[in-house]
Design an enzyme around this catalytic site. Structure first.
Site, mmCIF file in Angstrom:
data_model
loop_
_atom_site.group_PDB
_atom_site.id
_atom_site.type_symbol
_atom_site.label_atom_id
_atom_site.label_comp_id
_atom_site.label_asym_id
_atom_site.label_seq_id
_atom_site.Cartn_x
_atom_site.Cartn_y
_atom_site.Cartn_z
ATOM 1 N N ASP A 29 -18.580 23.712 1.161
ATOM 2 C CA ASP A 29 -19.834 24.486 1.164
ATOM 3 C C ASP A 29 -20.616 24.479 2.484
ATOM 4 O OD1 ASP A 29 -19.031 24.706 -1.437
ATOM 5 O OD2 ASP A 29 -20.817 23.796 -2.321
ATOM 6 N N GLU A 77 -19.957 27.699 -2.532
ATOM 7 C CA GLU A 77 -20.624 27.827 -3.827
ATOM 8 C C GLU A 77 -21.178 29.239 -3.930
ATOM 9 O OE1 GLU A 77 -23.580 24.836 -4.676
ATOM 10 O OE2 GLU A 77 -24.193 25.820 -6.546
ATOM 11 N N LYS A 134 -16.439 28.827 -5.671
ATOM 12 C CA LYS A 134 -16.676 28.005 -6.868
ATOM 13 C C LYS A 134 -18.058 28.289 -7.461
ATOM 14 C CE LYS A 134 -18.107 23.874 -4.212
ATOM 15 N NZ LYS A 134 -19.451 23.696 -4.754
ATOM 16 N N LYS A 137 -20.712 22.882 -8.963
ATOM 17 C CA LYS A 137 -20.885 21.918 -7.877
ATOM 18 C C LYS A 137 -19.529 21.326 -7.492
ATOM 19 C CE LYS A 137 -25.313 22.603 -8.096
ATOM 20 N NZ LYS A 137 -25.811 23.708 -7.232
ATOM 21 N N VAL A 162 -21.172 19.582 2.627
ATOM 22 C CA VAL A 162 -22.526 19.349 2.110
ATOM 23 C C VAL A 162 -22.603 19.798 0.655
ATOM 24 C CG1 VAL A 162 -23.510 19.647 4.398
ATOM 25 C CG2 VAL A 162 -23.368 21.635 2.889
ATOM 26 N N CYS A 167 -22.445 18.453 -4.132
ATOM 27 C CA CYS A 167 -21.108 19.057 -4.231
ATOM 28 C C CYS A 167 -19.998 18.171 -3.680
ATOM 29 C CB CYS A 167 -21.114 20.432 -3.577
ATOM 30 S SG CYS A 167 -22.120 21.605 -4.529
HETATM 31 C C1 C5J Z 1 -24.126 21.777 -2.657
HETATM 32 C C2 C5J Z 1 -26.200 22.161 -3.785
HETATM 33 N N1 C5J Z 1 -23.186 22.409 -1.970
HETATM 34 N N2 C5J Z 1 -26.776 21.076 -3.258
HETATM 35 N N3 C5J Z 1 -24.973 22.566 -3.396
HETATM 36 O O1 C5J Z 1 -24.223 20.570 -2.626
HETATM 37 O O2 C5J Z 1 -26.783 22.810 -4.611
#
Ligand code: C5J
Length: 227
Positions: A29, A77, A134, A137, A162, A167
């Site tokens: 992500d 995401e 995706k 998470k 991240v 995630c």
């Molecule tokens: C991820 C989120 N990628 N924090 N998404 O961690 O919503």
């Protein structure tokens, strides 16, 4: 270096036995809306510099990974434009004025095909690198990630990206339950919240590596560049 030979990579709670022929780099992500100034993450009041410090180490690791001819996979995401894969519970979570699917600073927020949902240019996937879109998470939930890993004979994952406690952690836990060995280079993962960065990494390596290993990209780069 024989691709089948295990290389000991320094890590916590003990060295990771890297088998490059069976190991994929999974970059979670690294999307514009999470990392770029003016994106959705910053709009919510987050300090994106906490995530942006991971860009340079990820770039170096990805470059070394590509040079060694190893498999790199990227995730994003996001949801379908018609929101048919967005649970109502996720849409309304946080009671924010602006939700997933609404107009945001870089297009509709977390919608596939929108500029903000795409991966930052610094780490943009090559045409031959799988990109996993995706809805959740974890990267295994409602995706074909496991099938792709099986097709490539992958049993180990280096997980970066991240955010550390959301995630990345979700994906490492999903992978661990599916029998994958996961190494997380601490400099290549980031959280908006320093305390979650620390705890997110401790949770992975606690209790003898309950979900996996925590290391540093410099050791990994050294290991894969040695051959
Ligand atoms: C991820 C989120 N990628 N924090 N998404 O961690 O919503």
């Amino acid at each position: 270096m024989s691709l089948a030979t295990a290389i000991e990579v320094p890590a916590q709670p003990y060295p990771f036995e890297l088998r490059t022929a069976h190991c994929a780099l999974l970059i979670i992500d690294m999307q514009r809306d999470f990392l770029e100034p003016g994106g959705f993450g910053e709009m919510l009041g987050n300090d994106v510099s906490q995530l942006r410090r991971t860009i340079a180490p990820n770039r170096a690791l990805l470059a070394a990974w590509r040079k060694a001819g190893l498999l790199a996979i990227h995730t994003r995401e996001g949801h379908r434009p018609d929101l048919s894969d967005l649970p109502q519970s996720k849409k309304v979570r946080g009671r924010s004025q602006t939700c997933i699917g609404d107009a945001g600073p870089m297009g509709r927020i977390l919608i596939r095909g929108e500029p903000g949902q795409d991966i930052i240019p610094e780490l943009y996937p090559l045409a031959n690198e799988p990109v996993i879109d995706k809805p959740g998470k974890g990267a295994f939930y409602a995706t074909d990630l496991q099938l792709i890993l099986q097709q490539h004979g992958i049993t180990q994952l280096v997980v970066t990206g991240v955010t550390t406690e959301v995630c990345v952690n979700s994906t490492v836990r999903e992978a661990n339950d599916r029998g994958y060995e996961c190494l997380v280079p601490e400099d290549c993962v980031g959280s908006y919240f320093p305390q979650f960065q620390t705890m997110g990494l401790q949770m992975i390596q606690a209790q003898g590596g309950i979900f996996g290993w925590v290391g540093h990209s410099s050791h990994l780069i050294g290991a894969i560049s040695a051959g």
